[in-house]
Design a protein around this motif. Structure first.
Motif, short mmCIF file in Angstrom:
data_model
loop_
_atom_site.label_atom_id
_atom_site.label_comp_id
_atom_site.label_asym_id
_atom_site.label_seq_id
_atom_site.Cartn_x
_atom_site.Cartn_y
_atom_site.Cartn_z
N LEU A 109 -5.82 -60.54 -41.37
CA LEU A 109 -6.26 -59.81 -40.19
C LEU A 109 -7.69 -60.23 -39.86
CD1 LEU A 109 -5.89 -57.58 -38.05
CD2 LEU A 109 -6.77 -55.95 -39.75
N THR A 110 -7.87 -60.83 -38.72
CA THR A 110 -9.20 -61.22 -38.27
C THR A 110 -9.99 -59.96 -37.91
OG1 THR A 110 -8.32 -63.29 -37.38
CG2 THR A 110 -10.49 -62.57 -36.60
N THR A 111 -11.12 -59.78 -38.60
CA THR A 111 -11.88 -58.55 -38.46
C THR A 111 -13.35 -58.87 -38.29
OG1 THR A 111 -10.30 -57.45 -39.93
CG2 THR A 111 -12.36 -56.29 -39.47
N ALA A 112 -13.96 -58.27 -37.28
CA ALA A 112 -15.41 -58.38 -37.06
C ALA A 112 -16.07 -57.08 -37.51
CB ALA A 112 -15.70 -58.64 -35.59
N TYR A 113 -17.28 -57.21 -38.06
CA TYR A 113 -17.97 -56.04 -38.60
C TYR A 113 -19.42 -56.07 -38.15
CZ TYR A 113 -20.00 -52.88 -42.08
OH TYR A 113 -20.67 -51.85 -42.70
N SER A 114 -19.90 -54.93 -37.68
CA SER A 114 -21.29 -54.84 -37.22
C SER A 114 -21.85 -53.47 -37.56
CB SER A 114 -21.37 -55.06 -35.71
OG SER A 114 -20.70 -54.03 -35.00
N VAL A 115 -23.17 -53.48 -37.79
CA VAL A 115 -23.90 -52.24 -38.09
C VAL A 115 -25.09 -52.19 -37.14
CG1 VAL A 115 -25.15 -50.90 -39.81
CG2 VAL A 115 -23.21 -52.31 -40.51
N ASP A 116 -25.23 -51.09 -36.42
CA ASP A 116 -26.29 -50.93 -35.42
C ASP A 116 -27.18 -49.77 -35.83
OD1 ASP A 116 -27.86 -51.11 -33.20
OD2 ASP A 116 -26.49 -49.99 -31.90
N GLY A 117 -28.49 -50.02 -35.90
CA GLY A 117 -29.44 -48.97 -36.21
C GLY A 117 -29.56 -48.71 -37.70
N THR A 118 -30.41 -47.79 -38.04
CA THR A 118 -30.62 -47.38 -39.44
C THR A 118 -30.49 -45.87 -39.54
OG1 THR A 118 -33.02 -47.27 -39.08
CG2 THR A 118 -32.13 -49.34 -39.94
N SER A 119 -30.14 -45.45 -40.71
CA SER A 119 -29.92 -44.02 -40.91
C SER A 119 -31.24 -43.27 -40.99
CB SER A 119 -29.10 -43.78 -42.18
OG SER A 119 -29.80 -44.27 -43.30
N ARG A 120 -31.30 -42.10 -40.37
CA ARG A 120 -32.50 -41.25 -40.43
C ARG A 120 -32.62 -40.60 -41.79
NH1 ARG A 120 -33.04 -35.87 -38.99
NH2 ARG A 120 -30.99 -35.84 -38.01
N ARG A 121 -31.49 -40.32 -42.41
CA ARG A 121 -31.45 -39.74 -43.75
C ARG A 121 -30.11 -40.10 -44.37
NH1 ARG A 121 -31.68 -33.44 -43.26
NH2 ARG A 121 -31.20 -33.65 -45.48
N GLU A 122 -30.02 -39.98 -45.67
CA GLU A 122 -28.79 -40.34 -46.37
C GLU A 122 -27.69 -39.31 -46.10
OE1 GLU A 122 -29.43 -40.87 -50.49
OE2 GLU A 122 -30.64 -42.69 -50.26
N LEU A 123 -26.48 -39.83 -45.97
CA LEU A 123 -25.32 -38.95 -45.91
C LEU A 123 -24.92 -38.53 -47.32
CD1 LEU A 123 -23.04 -40.74 -43.29
CD2 LEU A 123 -24.36 -38.66 -42.94
N PRO A 124 -24.29 -37.37 -47.48
CA PRO A 124 -23.77 -37.01 -48.81
C PRO A 124 -22.74 -38.03 -49.29
CG PRO A 124 -23.75 -35.11 -47.32
CD PRO A 124 -24.08 -36.32 -46.48
N ALA A 125 -22.60 -38.09 -50.61
CA ALA A 125 -21.65 -39.06 -51.18
C ALA A 125 -20.24 -38.82 -50.65
CB ALA A 125 -21.68 -38.96 -52.70
N GLY A 126 -19.86 -37.57 -50.48
CA GLY A 126 -18.54 -37.27 -49.95
C GLY A 126 -18.37 -37.72 -48.52
N ALA A 127 -19.45 -37.63 -47.72
CA ALA A 127 -19.38 -38.08 -46.33
C ALA A 127 -19.25 -39.60 -46.27
CB ALA A 127 -20.61 -37.62 -45.57
#
Length: 399
Positions: free
Chosen positions: A286-304
């Motif tokens: 499966l041809t898949t493209a991946y991108s990440v935009d911006g940075t997190s303001r704070r960490e998400l919980p491990a469960g999230a």
């Protein structure tokens, strides 16, 4: 358990037999002397009529007390002398206070008080304590005896009322205990159902994804190896790696269920593992493209983060199963001031076009349940131009 507790439990379990036995004993004790010492038929009938209704002193206390009161009134009318069985009046009064409704209890107290005073007046001349006789000691002696008799009546009623309050308290405690047991069982059932749902989601995410990759690779290798035999080793390697990863996940999940602390403390997938997941899918064809935009303001919980990983995993699994051949997918992660946006698009034919996708809705439902735990949202739509889009949002957990 103490002997008296066991005895009390047995007595409470068989009230009818207990009352019958008590009545039989009272017949011997109270009616027997009258039968032996009296030749007056009315006295013998009165004695039997006073004791026999005690059989129903708990099952039908109002009826039993009514019969005893009627016999006592007939004694007064026909001037039948008092007998030892008159003690049944006090027993009936106790039973009224303990087992009858409140109106019957208070009414019985009033009737017993008036009846005992009327009996004293009726038979006072016979016993030499008549207040109407012109003797110095008659009136004071009558007053003393009347006070003692009324005190005895009130004492019997008070003991019965105390027994009534104790019985009602025990019933309330037993009802509360039953309700607590029912609530505890309901909580256990809800906890078990929630755990089963959680296990089902984990099993679906692990097994469905891995099997989809394995099936896709096996089908591709079967057809490609006819033209190019060198494709088979690489494809089998991908199948083996996917199977091992799935087996590790299954062992971790089963370790948690068994309470194995070593396996339960192994790290769960996070957002950092999304890239490795996409590489696995690409190896599956499966041809898949991946991108990440911006940075997190704070960490998400491990469960999230685990939830975000599972959403990507489930979405790509659905693309592999339903999008058809030559489909392409785009995975985009975008950090915003409010949280994380996840978007997975594909240009395939969509799940609705797959006649074998009758159970495809379970994956969407599982993603919605996962996101709901973190106040997230999920949107799954099939655009008019074809393909399928999964859009998810996970907000920051504010302190």
């Amino acid at each position: 358990m103490d002997l008296h507790h066991r005895l009390a439990r047995v007595l409470r379990a068989h009230p009818g037999r207990v009352d019958l036995a008590i009545t039989a004993v009272l017949l011997v004790i109270l009616v027997g002397p009258t039968l032996l010492s009296s030749a007056v038929p009315l006295e013998m009938l009165a004695a039997a009529g006073l004791v026999l209704p005690l059989v129903w002193r708990r099952s039908r206390p109002v009826h039993a007390a009514g019969l005893i009161a009627a016999v006592s009134v007939l004694q007064l009318i026909f001037y039948v002398m008092p007998v030892p069985a008159q003690a049944a009046v006090l027993i009936a009064l106790y039973a009224l206070a303990a087992y009858a409704p409140r109106w019957a209890s208070l009414g019985g107290l009033a009737v017993a008080s008036v009846g005992c005073f009327a009996g004293l007046l009726r038979y006072s001349a016979y016993f030499g304590i008549s207040p109407f006789e012109m003797r110095d000691a008659s009136l004071p002696l009558f007053v003393v005896i009347a006070v003692l008799v009324q005190s005895l009546v009130l004492l019997c009623w008070a003991f019965g009322d105390l027994a009534r309050n104790r019985r009602l308290t025990l019933q309330a405690l037993e009802d509360r205990t039953r309700r607590l047991e029912v609530e505890r069982q309901q909580e256990r059932d809800l906890a078990a159902a929630d755990e089963r749902s959680h296990i089902a989601r984990e099993m679906h995410d692990i097994v469905a994804h891995s099997l989809s990759v394995i099936i896709t690779q096996a089908d591709g290798a079967r057809y490609a190896s006819v033209q190019d035999p060198t494709v088979a080793p690489a494809t089998l390697g991908t199948i083996a790696d996917t199977g091992r990863a799935s087996l590790r996940e299954m062992r971790r999940l089963l370790g948690v269920l068994r309470g194995d602390e070593e396996t339960s403390t192994r790290p769960l997938p996070t957002l950092a593992d999304v890239r490795a997941l996409i590489e696995t899918v690409q190896h599956a064809g499966l041809t898949t493209a991946y991108s990440v935009d911006g940075t997190s303001r704070r960490e998400l919980p491990a469960g999230a983060e685990l939830t975000a990983y599972r959403v990507v995993q489930e979405s790509l699994t659905n693309v592999l199963k339903h999008a058809g051949p030559d489909a392409r997918a785009v995975v985009a992660l975008a950090w915003t001031p409010r949280g994380l946006n996840l978007t997975i698009d594909d240009d395939g034919r969509g799940a609705s076009a797959d006649p074998t996708s009758a159970g495809a809705g379970q994956g969407i439902k599982g993603m919605q349940e996962r996101l709901g735990l973190y106040d997230g949202e999920l949107t799954a739509v099939a655009p008019a131009g074809g393909g399928y889009r999964i859009a998810a949002f996970i907000p920051y957990t504010e302190a």
